[in-house]
Design a protein around this motif. Structure first.
Motif, short mmCIF file in Angstrom:
data_model
loop_
_atom_site.label_atom_id
_atom_site.label_comp_id
_atom_site.label_asym_id
_atom_site.label_seq_id
_atom_site.Cartn_x
_atom_site.Cartn_y
_atom_site.Cartn_z
N ASP A 13 -22.92 44.70 -2.93
CA ASP A 13 -24.26 44.21 -3.24
C ASP A 13 -24.17 42.72 -3.57
N LEU A 14 -24.54 41.87 -2.62
CA LEU A 14 -24.47 40.43 -2.85
C LEU A 14 -25.57 39.93 -3.77
N GLY A 15 -26.49 40.80 -4.15
CA GLY A 15 -27.53 40.41 -5.10
C GLY A 15 -26.99 40.13 -6.49
N TRP A 16 -25.74 40.52 -6.74
CA TRP A 16 -25.14 40.29 -8.06
C TRP A 16 -24.18 39.11 -8.08
N LEU A 17 -24.21 38.28 -7.04
CA LEU A 17 -23.32 37.12 -7.03
C LEU A 17 -23.67 36.14 -8.14
N GLY A 18 -22.62 35.52 -8.69
CA GLY A 18 -22.84 34.46 -9.67
C GLY A 18 -22.42 33.10 -9.17
N LEU A 19 -21.60 33.07 -8.09
CA LEU A 19 -21.02 31.80 -7.64
C LEU A 19 -20.70 31.88 -6.16
N ILE A 20 -20.91 30.77 -5.46
CA ILE A 20 -20.42 30.58 -4.10
C ILE A 20 -19.62 29.28 -4.08
N VAL A 21 -18.40 29.35 -3.57
CA VAL A 21 -17.53 28.18 -3.45
C VAL A 21 -17.35 27.88 -1.96
N LEU A 22 -17.48 26.62 -1.58
CA LEU A 22 -17.23 26.19 -0.21
C LEU A 22 -15.85 25.53 -0.12
N SER A 23 -15.07 25.96 0.87
CA SER A 23 -13.74 25.37 1.03
C SER A 23 -13.82 23.96 1.59
N HIS A 24 -14.82 23.68 2.45
CA HIS A 24 -15.02 22.35 3.01
C HIS A 24 -16.32 22.35 3.80
N GLY A 25 -16.68 21.19 4.34
CA GLY A 25 -18.01 21.03 4.91
C GLY A 25 -18.13 21.24 6.39
N HIS A 26 -17.57 22.30 6.95
CA HIS A 26 -17.73 22.63 8.36
C HIS A 26 -18.64 23.84 8.52
N TYR A 27 -19.38 23.87 9.64
CA TYR A 27 -20.41 24.87 9.86
C TYR A 27 -19.89 26.30 9.85
N ASP A 28 -18.64 26.52 10.29
CA ASP A 28 -18.12 27.88 10.37
C ASP A 28 -17.68 28.42 9.02
N HIS A 29 -17.79 27.60 8.00
CA HIS A 29 -17.47 28.02 6.64
C HIS A 29 -18.70 28.00 5.73
N ALA A 30 -19.69 27.19 6.09
CA ALA A 30 -20.87 27.04 5.24
C ALA A 30 -22.17 27.34 5.95
N GLY A 31 -22.14 27.61 7.25
CA GLY A 31 -23.37 27.85 8.00
C GLY A 31 -24.14 29.07 7.53
N GLY A 32 -23.46 30.03 6.95
CA GLY A 32 -24.12 31.24 6.46
C GLY A 32 -24.66 31.12 5.06
N LEU A 33 -24.60 29.94 4.48
CA LEU A 33 -24.95 29.78 3.06
C LEU A 33 -26.39 30.15 2.76
#
Length: 272
Positions: A56-76
């Motif tokens: 259940d991702l509704g309980w997330l408290g934090l999202i960390v991005l490893s770097h600024g490329h679309y294949d890592h952050a595009g789903g944000l």
């Protein structure tokens, strides 16, 4: 930390019943926090695989991005649509213009939205420094480039003062997780170099990780770099390698030949 969970939700390779895409994302859960490390390329695969895993991702408290490329952050954005307001942690340079030279022309590979678009959705923290999260989970922060053979990829560019330059990817960072077996290093793409990252982990935590998981950006590495990397793994006492995404086949084959336990990463894998 018997209640710790680390699950790969996005990778280029899926397990049966899961979906794959070019990208990476990990779900982590401990006594004090549920979080994501990267969000994959589209968000669709992330959400579908989270549902498949019963998370259940509704309980997330934090999202960390490893770097600024679309294949890592595009789903944000889609992750935020599921989670509601959370804290977002990234390097100060993660949202800058980034490009990949393909067929002689630069292709935009940066995050497909501006950091200003995020203020209404999350509490944004941009920092170059290592960040202690909780329960033995921390980011490395910006990784110093001290290993001569780990040079920036000349195909990856950034825009600075209206001109394109080789991107040193100072925004690249990894995640360090304390497990019952030792430190687990989780990498997005490890553009800073996995040996540079190992040395930083040693300086920050007083020991090397026993295991490395995620993308290592070694698919186009020559034999000399692969051999030097394996020797660094041997000196550091790395016992287990879980390569995925952009790692390439050579590093896994070389690690296995050196006696390191190698298990290819896939979406749906539980690491801890």
């Amino acid at each position: 930390m018997n209640d710790l969970k680390v699950i790969c939700l996005v990778d280029d390779t899926p397990s049966p019943g899961y979906r794959g895409e070019h990208g990476i994302a990990f779900y982590l859960e401990s006594r004090c926090l549920r979080m994501l490390f990267d969000t994959g390329q589209t968000g669709d695969v992330l959400l579908a695989n989270a549902d498949r895993a019963g998370l259940d991702l509704g309980w997330l408290g934090l999202i960390v991005l490893s770097h600024g490329h679309y294949d890592h952050a595009g789903g944000l954005m889609k992750a935020l649509g599921r989670s509601g307001t959370v804290r977002l942690l990234a390097h100060e340079d993660a949202f800058g213009p980034k490009f990949n030279v393909k067929d002689g022309a630069p292709k935009d590979i940066g995050i497909p939205f501006n950091v200003r678009d995020l203020w209404r959705h999350c509490d944004v923290t941009l920092t170059r420094m290592p960040f202690p999260i909780c329960d033995g989970i921390a980011t490395t922060g910006e990784v110093p480039r001290v290993i001569p053979f780990e040079r920036p990829d000349g195909r990856l560019l950034e825009k600075y003062k209206d001109a394109l330059h080789v991107d040193p990817l100072k925004d690249d960072q990894s995640l360090v997780v304390t497990t019952d077996e030792g430190l687990l290093l989780i990498c997005g793409c490890c553009h800073a170099g996995v040996v540079n990252t190992l040395e930083l982990v040693k300086s920050q935590h007083g020991r090397y990780p026993y295991a490395i998981a995620g993308g290592l950006h070694l698919g186009s590495a020559d034999d000399a770099r692969i051999a030097a990397t394996i020797e660094a793994f041997r000196r550091a006492g790395v016992k287990k390698l879980i390569p995925g995404h952009c790692s390439g086949k050579k590093i896994g084959d070389a690690a296995a030949a050196a006696g390191i336990e190698v298990t290819p990463l896939y979406a749906g894998m539980r690491l801890v």
